[in-house]
Design a protein around this motif. Structure first.
Motif, short mmCIF file in Angstrom:
data_model
loop_
_atom_site.label_atom_id
_atom_site.label_comp_id
_atom_site.label_asym_id
_atom_site.label_seq_id
_atom_site.Cartn_x
_atom_site.Cartn_y
_atom_site.Cartn_z
N ARG A 125 14.12 22.45 1.69
CA ARG A 125 14.48 23.62 0.82
C ARG A 125 15.17 24.58 1.62
N ALA A 126 15.88 25.63 0.93
CA ALA A 126 16.59 26.59 1.42
C ALA A 126 16.08 27.43 2.52
N GLU A 127 14.74 27.51 2.45
CA GLU A 127 13.96 28.15 3.52
C GLU A 127 13.33 27.49 4.69
N THR A 128 13.71 26.18 4.61
CA THR A 128 13.59 25.41 5.77
C THR A 128 14.44 25.42 6.74
N ASN A 129 13.87 25.30 7.95
CA ASN A 129 14.77 26.06 9.08
C ASN A 129 15.96 24.82 9.05
N GLU B 80 12.57 17.03 8.14
CA GLU B 80 11.78 17.43 6.79
C GLU B 80 11.97 16.25 5.90
N ARG C 224 15.93 20.25 8.82
CA ARG C 224 15.87 19.84 7.54
C ARG C 224 16.13 18.53 7.57
#
Length: 410
Positions: free
Chosen positions: A54-58, A65, A62
């Motif tokens: 997601r956008a908040e994932t470093n 993830e 990513r």
């Protein structure tokens, strides 16, 4: 015998070997992927990740993830299929990993390793003539290898398609990784004696020389901008040249989008350079049969790449007897020996490229021996049967018998 192939796409690199095992050896093959598709006799298992980065994932994590989401979805899909009990797992170490399948099956795992990222002396820093990568992209390159490292440790053995790609892997893992190419169907990819001069609706004049370029996307990693400057100068030197550019107007590899300001790399380049496009034809993607015709029609086929994966298109072009003029970079040097089965030119030296191309167009028959040697190179080392034999040898070494009767299928 039952082989489970794993790749997020279908059939990707595994379609030929799976079909061979089913048709020639009577094995059972199942293909697990995210995307639909059918090959007669090959079973399918589809998986669908339920989430992702997601956008908040470093930014640096990513890729990992997303790989975790794909790999857990694969695990869940196979756990729900008790009828799939393989004797061997073969997986592409990329978007989806075979790592978790150790918890489902006690069988050998063989991984296909396509590329290990490096931040120096690599694809990332090769194009010194373009804006450099930002710090975040450099840092991400290091963590993009996380799942590959897990797969390297977890697999019983692995293979990479070229020696260059194998050499990019960490030294401590290279002994367990073979070099086995995917294989070229030389009965299909072969010269046509009288190629059709009408390509994708474009009529090539009978007195024109033909310069060709093939790439999945038009991007800096495959030297599209260098090629365009070469083609433009060659067309200015000779009025009897037609240029065919095969591929899509998109960025398939690399980080060109960081500086193209929302444009494709092709658009960005053409906005900055006055190129005469009157005899440069962009024909998009073409069917394989038409690509055979293009390679057979070509008087000079240019292939450029930074230190990255070697494209199937170069193997196919050489198998069709094209005069391949390639960039003098490590992946290309593995296939082309300058003056023997093709020509090599420094990636950045446009003057040298133009000189070599003009020589080839001035007297195409003078390079017939290179064309013949190019096809012979493929016949000697890269045919589908030879590559499949190497693959089956590796299977045997993992304890999976290639001579088992089909009645022994799991």
């Amino acid at each position: 015998m039952h082989v489970l192939f794993v790749h997020q796409n279908f059939p990707a690199q595994f379609g030929q070997i799976a079909n061979h095992l089913v048709q020639k050896h009577g094995w059972r093959c199942t293909f697990a992927s995210r995307h639909e598709g059918e090959i007669e006799g090959i079973g399918r298992v589809l998986y669908e990740p339920r989430g992702g980065a997601r956008a908040e994932t470093n930014f640096c994590s990513r890729t990992f993830e997303n790989q975790i989401w794909h790999s857990t979805a694969l695990f869940d899909a196979l756990r729900s299929r008790p009828d799939v009990q393989p004797d061997l797992i073969v997986g592409h170490s990329g978007m989806v990993s075979t790592l978790y399948l150790r918890e489902l099956y006690d069988v050998p795992i063989l991984n296909y390793f396509e590329f290990f990222y490096r931040t120096h002396d690599s694809d990332i820093d090769f194009r010194v003539d373009l804006p450099p990568c930002d710090t975040a992209t450099l840092l991400r390159a290091r963590t993009r290898n996380a799942m590959l490292l897990l797969d390297l440790e977890n697999c019983d053995a692995g293979y990479a398609p070229t020696a260059f790609q194998q050499s990019q892997l960490p030294a401590e893992f290279r002994p367990k990784i073979r070099t086995i190419f995917d294989g070229i169907d030389t009965d299909f990819w072969k010269p046509i004696e009288q190629p059709n001069r009408r390509v994708a609706g474009i009529d090539i004049p009978s007195d024109h020389r033909v310069l060709t370029y093939v790439s999945r996307g038009m991007e800096s990693m495959r030297g599209f901008d260098i090629f365009m400057q070469i083609a433009d100068r060659v067309c200015r030197e000779r009025r009897d040249v037609s240029v065919l550019v095969i591929g899509e107007d998109r960025i398939a590899y690399g980080g060109d989008a960081r500086f193209t300001e929302g444009k494709t790399f092709k658009e960005w380049f053409l906005n900055k350079h006055a190129i005469d496009l009157s005899r440069i034809h962009f024909v998009g993607r073409v069917r394989p049969s038409e690509l055979v015709n293009v390679f057979s029609l070509s008087d000079a086929h240019l292939y450029l790449t930074v230190p990255f994966t070697l494209s199937w298109s170069l193997f196919n072009a050489m198998s069709c007897g094209a005069l391949a003029i390639g960039s003098d970079t490590a992946p290309v040097r593995e296939l082309i020996e300058d003056g023997t089965n093709g020509l090599l030119v420094d990636f950045f030296q446009i003057d040298q490229w133009v000189e070599r191309v003009l020589q080839a167009l001035d007297d195409p028959t003078a390079f017939d021996s290179l064309r013949t040697s190019a096809r012979q190179t493929i016949l000697d080392s890269y045919t589908l049967p030879k590559c499949l034999d190497k693959m089956l040898t590796l299977y045997r070494e993992l304890g999976v018998g290639v001579d088992a009767d089909s009645s022994a299928d799991s």
